[in-house]
Design a protein around this motif. Structure first.
Motif, mmCIF file in Angstrom:
data_model
loop_
_atom_site.group_PDB
_atom_site.id
_atom_site.type_symbol
_atom_site.label_atom_id
_atom_site.label_comp_id
_atom_site.label_asym_id
_atom_site.label_seq_id
_atom_site.Cartn_x
_atom_site.Cartn_y
_atom_site.Cartn_z
ATOM 1 N N GLN A 252 13.663 1.077 -10.514
ATOM 2 C CA GLN A 252 14.760 2.012 -10.755
ATOM 3 C C GLN A 252 14.490 2.845 -12.006
ATOM 4 O OE1 GLN A 252 18.630 0.270 -11.271
ATOM 5 N NE2 GLN A 252 19.648 2.240 -11.290
ATOM 6 N N THR A 253 13.998 2.204 -13.052
ATOM 7 C CA THR A 253 13.671 2.931 -14.288
ATOM 8 C C THR A 253 12.581 3.961 -14.026
ATOM 9 O OG1 THR A 253 14.284 1.015 -15.610
ATOM 10 C CG2 THR A 253 12.890 2.670 -16.674
ATOM 11 N N LEU A 254 11.561 3.558 -13.286
ATOM 12 C CA LEU A 254 10.476 4.476 -12.943
ATOM 13 C C LEU A 254 11.008 5.694 -12.203
ATOM 14 C CD1 LEU A 254 7.405 5.150 -12.418
ATOM 15 C CD2 LEU A 254 7.714 3.922 -10.274
ATOM 16 N N LEU A 255 11.844 5.454 -11.189
ATOM 17 C CA LEU A 255 12.364 6.558 -10.384
ATOM 18 C C LEU A 255 13.294 7.457 -11.192
ATOM 19 C CD1 LEU A 255 13.014 4.689 -7.018
ATOM 20 C CD2 LEU A 255 11.130 6.248 -7.574
ATOM 21 N N MET B 40 0.822 -1.194 0.000
ATOM 22 C CA MET B 40 0.000 0.000 0.000
ATOM 23 C C MET B 40 0.871 1.265 0.000
ATOM 24 S SD MET B 40 -2.862 1.251 -0.235
ATOM 25 C CE MET B 40 -4.450 1.330 0.431
ATOM 26 N N SER B 41 1.982 1.241 0.763
ATOM 27 C CA SER B 41 2.847 2.424 0.805
ATOM 28 C C SER B 41 3.455 2.699 -0.562
ATOM 29 C CB SER B 41 3.928 2.257 1.866
ATOM 30 O OG SER B 41 4.767 1.167 1.560
ATOM 31 N N PHE B 42 3.754 1.644 -1.340
ATOM 32 C CA PHE B 42 4.296 1.841 -2.687
ATOM 33 C C PHE B 42 3.268 2.525 -3.589
ATOM 34 C CE2 PHE B 42 5.359 0.147 -7.012
ATOM 35 C CZ PHE B 42 6.558 0.831 -7.157
ATOM 36 N N LEU C 257 -4.131 6.307 -11.506
ATOM 37 C CA LEU C 257 -4.427 4.945 -11.076
ATOM 38 C C LEU C 257 -4.185 3.947 -12.199
ATOM 39 C CD1 LEU C 257 -7.605 5.531 -8.871
ATOM 40 C CD2 LEU C 257 -5.260 5.074 -8.128
ATOM 41 N N ALA C 258 -4.497 4.333 -13.422
ATOM 42 C CA ALA C 258 -4.257 3.450 -14.571
ATOM 43 C C ALA C 258 -2.757 3.184 -14.734
ATOM 44 C CB ALA C 258 -4.837 4.065 -15.842
ATOM 45 N N LEU D 98 2.058 -2.174 -11.537
ATOM 46 C CA LEU D 98 1.902 -3.312 -10.622
ATOM 47 C C LEU D 98 1.680 -4.634 -11.348
ATOM 48 C CD1 LEU D 98 -0.255 -1.668 -7.807
ATOM 49 C CD2 LEU D 98 2.201 -2.169 -7.772
ATOM 50 N N THR D 99 1.140 -4.571 -12.562
ATOM 51 C CA THR D 99 0.848 -5.804 -13.297
ATOM 52 C C THR D 99 1.891 -6.123 -14.363
ATOM 53 O OG1 THR D 99 -0.563 -4.580 -14.827
ATOM 54 C CG2 THR D 99 -1.638 -5.601 -12.901
#
Length: 186
Positions: A28-31, A1-3, A14-15, A21-22
């Motif tokens: 790391q790439t996201l950040l 949930m914290s993520f 949300l999309a 998540l799926t």
């Protein structure tokens, strides 16, 4: 949930969170991508803040300009003095992103003038730090501008550096306004 809450704090929908998540998306790439986007937004906001500061200074019509650190100028286009700066010139210049937020400078020589933008590295010209006396030329035509510039050149030596007054795009009517740097005040 914290993520999930962290991803929402980053501004993801949300999309987008569901897709992350799926999938096998790398955290790391996201950040790194988000950090780069934030840095670009910070740079854009700083440029916008500088534009607002310039507007406020122009509204006050100060006859001096304080330069806190040297400004390095990179030549975008060099034109014969007789040629006006018009749309045909605009189309040939490599403006790079966010050119509307960038300050234009003109280095006026005896036979030509250079259209310049500030660059972080040492480049073609430099405006040294200091407080400069300025003269503002506001003209409705190229001929009117040339006449006012000729009057200034009788009192100052070339090259002259002009700074386009970006406040003119907030003013009604079509006119050119350039602040010409004079001598540094001691």
């Amino acid at each position: 949930m914290s993520f999930i809450l962290f991803l929402r704090q980053l501004g993801l929908s949300l999309a987008e969170i569901k897709a992350i998540l799926t999938s096998d998306y790398s955290e790391q790439t996201l950040l790194l991508n988000k950090k780069q986007a934030l840095q670009e937004e910070i740079a854009r906001l700083q440029a916008l803040e500088q534009t607002i500061d310039d507007q406020l200074q122009q509204v006050n019509q100060q006859d001096t300009l304080q330069v806190d650190q040297p400004i390095h100028l990179r030549v975008l286009q060099r034109l014969p003095f007789a040629q006006d700066f018009d749309l045909s010139v605009v189309e040939t210049i490599d403006w790079q992103p966010d050119w509307m937020l960038r300050q234009l400078y003109y280095v006026i020589n005896e036979t030509d003038y250079a259209i310049c933008m500030a660059t972080p590295a040492v480049s073609d010209y430099q405006i040294d730090a200091g407080c400069y006396v300025t003269t503002t030329i506001e003209a409705a035509s190229g001929a009117e501008f040339d006449s006012a510039l000729a009057a200034i050149t009788t009192h100052q030596t070339l090259p002259l550096i002009g700074i386009e007054m970006r406040g003119t795009f907030l003013s009604p009517g079509k006119h050119l306004a350039v602040k010409i740097l004079g001598n540094r005040k001691e």
